[in-house]
Design a protein around this motif. Structure first.
Motif, mmCIF file in Angstrom:
data_model
loop_
_atom_site.group_PDB
_atom_site.id
_atom_site.type_symbol
_atom_site.label_atom_id
_atom_site.label_comp_id
_atom_site.label_asym_id
_atom_site.label_seq_id
_atom_site.Cartn_x
_atom_site.Cartn_y
_atom_site.Cartn_z
ATOM 1 N N GLY A 17 -9.691 -12.196 6.113
ATOM 2 C CA GLY A 17 -8.818 -11.719 4.540
ATOM 3 C C GLY A 17 -8.874 -11.244 3.550
ATOM 4 O O GLY A 17 -8.895 -10.460 2.725
ATOM 5 N N ARG A 19 -8.526 -7.505 4.327
ATOM 6 C CA ARG A 19 -6.925 -6.735 4.455
ATOM 7 C C ARG A 19 -6.743 -7.256 3.191
ATOM 8 O O ARG A 19 -6.521 -6.009 2.037
ATOM 9 C CB ARG A 19 -6.298 -6.368 5.596
ATOM 10 C CG ARG A 19 -7.325 -5.649 6.182
ATOM 11 C CD ARG A 19 -5.666 -5.767 7.539
ATOM 12 N NE ARG A 19 -5.466 -6.775 8.305
ATOM 13 C CZ ARG A 19 -4.191 -7.150 8.745
ATOM 14 N NH1 ARG A 19 -3.419 -5.796 9.040
ATOM 15 N NH2 ARG A 19 -4.305 -7.883 9.162
ATOM 16 N N TYR A 20 -6.100 -8.200 2.830
ATOM 17 C CA TYR A 20 -5.426 -8.831 1.561
ATOM 18 C C TYR A 20 -6.532 -8.526 0.172
ATOM 19 O O TYR A 20 -5.881 -8.327 -0.517
ATOM 20 C CB TYR A 20 -4.732 -10.487 2.272
ATOM 21 C CG TYR A 20 -4.417 -11.148 1.435
ATOM 22 C CD1 TYR A 20 -3.525 -10.872 0.855
ATOM 23 C CD2 TYR A 20 -5.583 -11.709 0.162
ATOM 24 C CE1 TYR A 20 -2.275 -10.833 -0.194
ATOM 25 C CE2 TYR A 20 -4.268 -12.266 -1.221
ATOM 26 C CZ TYR A 20 -3.250 -12.565 -1.141
ATOM 27 O OH TYR A 20 -2.752 -12.987 -2.416
ATOM 28 N N THR A 21 -7.521 -9.462 0.924
ATOM 29 C CA THR A 21 -8.748 -9.091 -0.594
ATOM 30 C C THR A 21 -8.511 -7.354 -1.222
ATOM 31 O O THR A 21 -8.469 -7.311 -2.260
ATOM 32 C CB THR A 21 -9.724 -9.611 -0.687
ATOM 33 O OG1 THR A 21 -10.034 -9.321 0.281
ATOM 34 C CG2 THR A 21 -9.413 -10.986 -0.516
ATOM 35 N N LYS A 23 -6.078 -5.282 -0.497
ATOM 36 C CA LYS A 23 -4.925 -4.866 -1.311
ATOM 37 C C LYS A 23 -5.467 -5.363 -2.649
ATOM 38 O O LYS A 23 -4.743 -4.608 -3.842
ATOM 39 C CB LYS A 23 -4.211 -5.368 -0.781
ATOM 40 C CG LYS A 23 -2.484 -5.177 -0.939
ATOM 41 C CD LYS A 23 -1.333 -5.718 -0.540
ATOM 42 C CE LYS A 23 0.135 -4.865 -1.049
ATOM 43 N NZ LYS A 23 0.296 -4.273 -2.059
ATOM 44 N N GLN A 24 -5.590 -6.255 -2.980
ATOM 45 C CA GLN A 24 -5.665 -6.747 -4.429
ATOM 46 C C GLN A 24 -5.997 -7.164 -5.476
ATOM 47 O O GLN A 24 -5.721 -6.062 -5.995
ATOM 48 C CB GLN A 24 -5.920 -8.177 -4.253
ATOM 49 C CG GLN A 24 -5.043 -9.246 -3.682
ATOM 50 C CD GLN A 24 -4.763 -11.139 -3.961
ATOM 51 O OE1 GLN A 24 -6.522 -11.054 -4.016
ATOM 52 N NE2 GLN A 24 -4.996 -11.883 -3.967
ATOM 53 N N SER A 66 -13.229 -12.588 0.042
ATOM 54 C CA SER A 66 -13.907 -13.585 0.976
ATOM 55 C C SER A 66 -15.336 -14.213 0.843
ATOM 56 O O SER A 66 -15.799 -13.331 1.423
ATOM 57 C CB SER A 66 -12.970 -13.287 2.423
ATOM 58 O OG SER A 66 -13.082 -14.301 2.854
ATOM 59 N N VAL A 89 -0.660 -3.132 3.135
ATOM 60 C CA VAL A 89 -2.033 -3.327 4.268
ATOM 61 C C VAL A 89 -1.470 -3.128 5.635
ATOM 62 O O VAL A 89 0.391 -2.877 5.923
ATOM 63 C CB VAL A 89 -1.374 -5.094 4.679
ATOM 64 C CG1 VAL A 89 -2.442 -4.863 5.758
ATOM 65 C CG2 VAL A 89 -2.210 -5.194 3.047
ATOM 66 N N TYR A 91 -0.372 -3.243 9.537
ATOM 67 C CA TYR A 91 -0.170 -4.253 10.588
ATOM 68 C C TYR A 91 -0.119 -3.296 12.293
ATOM 69 O O TYR A 91 0.328 -1.987 12.098
ATOM 70 C CB TYR A 91 0.852 -5.304 10.910
ATOM 71 C CG TYR A 91 0.692 -6.066 9.649
ATOM 72 C CD1 TYR A 91 -0.487 -7.215 9.101
ATOM 73 C CD2 TYR A 91 1.461 -5.739 8.381
ATOM 74 C CE1 TYR A 91 -0.456 -7.657 8.014
ATOM 75 C CE2 TYR A 91 1.008 -6.127 7.635
ATOM 76 C CZ TYR A 91 0.591 -7.428 7.096
ATOM 77 O OH TYR A 91 0.108 -7.690 6.264
#
Length: 91
Positions: A17, A19-21, A23-24, A66, A89, A91
């Protein structure tokens, strides 16, 4: 002053997680650019924004939100600024 950095993050940063965090965090701080996994297990970030806010962004990603991610080191270099309109993000 607007700056742009290329950041390569080493450690346990894929499949957790990160990349997701990232981005947030970028969205929250108003940082533009992108984040993507590289084949060697690192994560590549291009981050553009106000220099003081970028320092906060970099400090924050050193200690990932994370609980499964662990950053062991980061390679950071300033690059020519580019026009980004969002943080995404890849991919």
């Amino acid at each position: 002053m607007i700056k742009t950095y290329e950041i390569i993050v080493h450690g346990h940063v894929q499949g957790v997680g990160f990349r997701y965090t990232t981005k947030q965090l970028a969205d929250k701080l108003g940082i533009y650019g992108s984040v993507k996994n590289l084949n060697d297990g690192t994560v590549y970030i291009v981050a553009s924004g106000d220099s003081l806010i970028l320092q906060k962004f970099i400090s924050s990603i050193k200690v990932p939100k994370s609980p499964f991610a662990k950053v062991t080191s980061m390679d950071i270099k300033e690059i020519d600024s580019a026009n980004y309109s969002e943080f995404k993000v890849v991919y």
